[in-house]
Design an enzyme around this catalytic site. Sequence first.
Site, short mmCIF file in Angstrom:
data_model
loop_
_atom_site.label_atom_id
_atom_site.label_comp_id
_atom_site.label_asym_id
_atom_site.label_seq_id
_atom_site.Cartn_x
_atom_site.Cartn_y
_atom_site.Cartn_z
N ASP A 1 9.35 2.66 1.23
CA ASP A 1 8.17 3.35 1.75
C ASP A 1 8.14 3.11 3.25
O ASP A 1 7.77 2.04 3.73
CB ASP A 1 6.91 2.79 1.08
CG ASP A 1 5.62 3.39 1.63
OD1 ASP A 1 5.66 4.03 2.70
OD2 ASP A 1 4.57 3.21 0.99
N PHE B 1 0.87 -1.19 0.00
CA PHE B 1 0.00 0.00 0.00
C PHE B 1 0.90 1.23 0.00
O PHE B 1 1.76 1.37 0.87
CB PHE B 1 -0.91 0.02 1.22
CG PHE B 1 -1.85 1.20 1.24
CD1 PHE B 1 -3.08 1.14 0.60
CD2 PHE B 1 -1.51 2.37 1.90
CE1 PHE B 1 -3.94 2.22 0.60
CE2 PHE B 1 -2.36 3.46 1.90
CZ PHE B 1 -3.58 3.39 1.25
N LYS C 1 3.04 10.15 8.26
CA LYS C 1 2.38 9.69 9.47
C LYS C 1 2.98 10.28 10.74
O LYS C 1 2.74 11.42 11.07
CB LYS C 1 2.34 8.16 9.50
CG LYS C 1 1.33 7.54 8.52
CD LYS C 1 1.12 6.08 8.77
CE LYS C 1 0.13 5.44 7.78
NZ LYS C 1 -1.24 5.93 7.91
#
Length: 401
Positions: free
Chosen positions: A222, A137, A251
């Site tokens: 990532d 993702f 995040k």
Amino acid sequence: MSDITRAQFDDVMVPNYAPGKIIPVKGKGSRVWDQEGREFIDFAGGIAVNALGHAHPALVEALTTQGQNLWHLANVMTNEPAIALAKRLTELTFADKVFFCNSGAEANEAALKLGRRHAFLNYGPEKNEIISTHGSFHGRTLFTVSVGGQPKYKEGFEPTPGGISHVPYNDLEAMAAQISDNTAAVIIEPIQGEGGVTPGKKEYLEGVRALCDKHNALLIFDEVQSGVGRTGELYAYQKYGVVPDILSTAKALGGGFPIGAMLTTDKCAESLGIGTHGSTYGGNPLACAVSLAVVNEITRPGVLDAVETKAQRIRDGLKKINDQYGIFKEVRGMGLLLGAELTEDWAGRAKDFLGAALDEGLMMLVAGPNVLRFTPSLIIPDADIDAGLARFEKAVAKLVS
């Protein structure tokens, strides 16, 4: 009490989300309170975002101080917090250069664009393939859902960008068979988050690094979810000892304030010359001031060292619960990014546990239909861990009875 209700969400919001039935209004540390004053322990951390919990004094101070001085300039001017944050990130990582944006998807978008442009400028237009992994993702933009390895997220949005292929995660042979001299970049989550909290094997990541070097392809990590202390190191690549060419982070980078960043080397960065990419809000003084406070707090002596100890406390608690109720097939992850995979008898019912936990005063997450995910604050007190596990056990007991 506010006249805002959960029911109003359905009236005024696009229906792409299905939020829980409560509306939190206050947070402090690892506890949250809703409109009725009911208290919840937070094992979700805003999906691995609230690395220092809620309303951390250092973050509140940074935001308040910066908010009284300078909010926004856009990229027609730079600002002190952006430069200070970039300097700190380059001091702490492999990177020489930083690009700021507002989210993980934007950080990955920048990373992927850099990967292609670097190949175009140095090797020619035919070197444009991007290789990703099944189950990955990387965000919700059209480019990043196309690169992500979960077809459900791009269904109905086709045609999507081409030149993208996917191979099984943790399968070095499959990667070796797919990569070629036409590969511009390989993008990998060192720990797959949304795909089920699956850590990459060290030999796999080392092997992919070697394959990228062999074919002059850039390696993108990532670390949107695994970064900023989540694994007990500032970034997971440091735990593995495998250095990427480009790293995306977001995040927890802002501790709850929206910010993303792409980190890279001098050699790669030169491919994004003036005018090739941008972000109006990227490098916003407010975001960068808060983020610098986050990074400084997380790198204080003892904070990262305590992550694994707290993670083991959660693992031990989950094992005790599982010994009694037999609901988990496996508990996996790294540091305070943990996933508990349900047994076949409970397959597809992860959200049932989520709802039951909420009823008992515990906020947690899922990672797909079969995995419960735990991403609390990195500084969650042991007492809150124990209390949260006790609430989770109550939820499990009611669900399995």
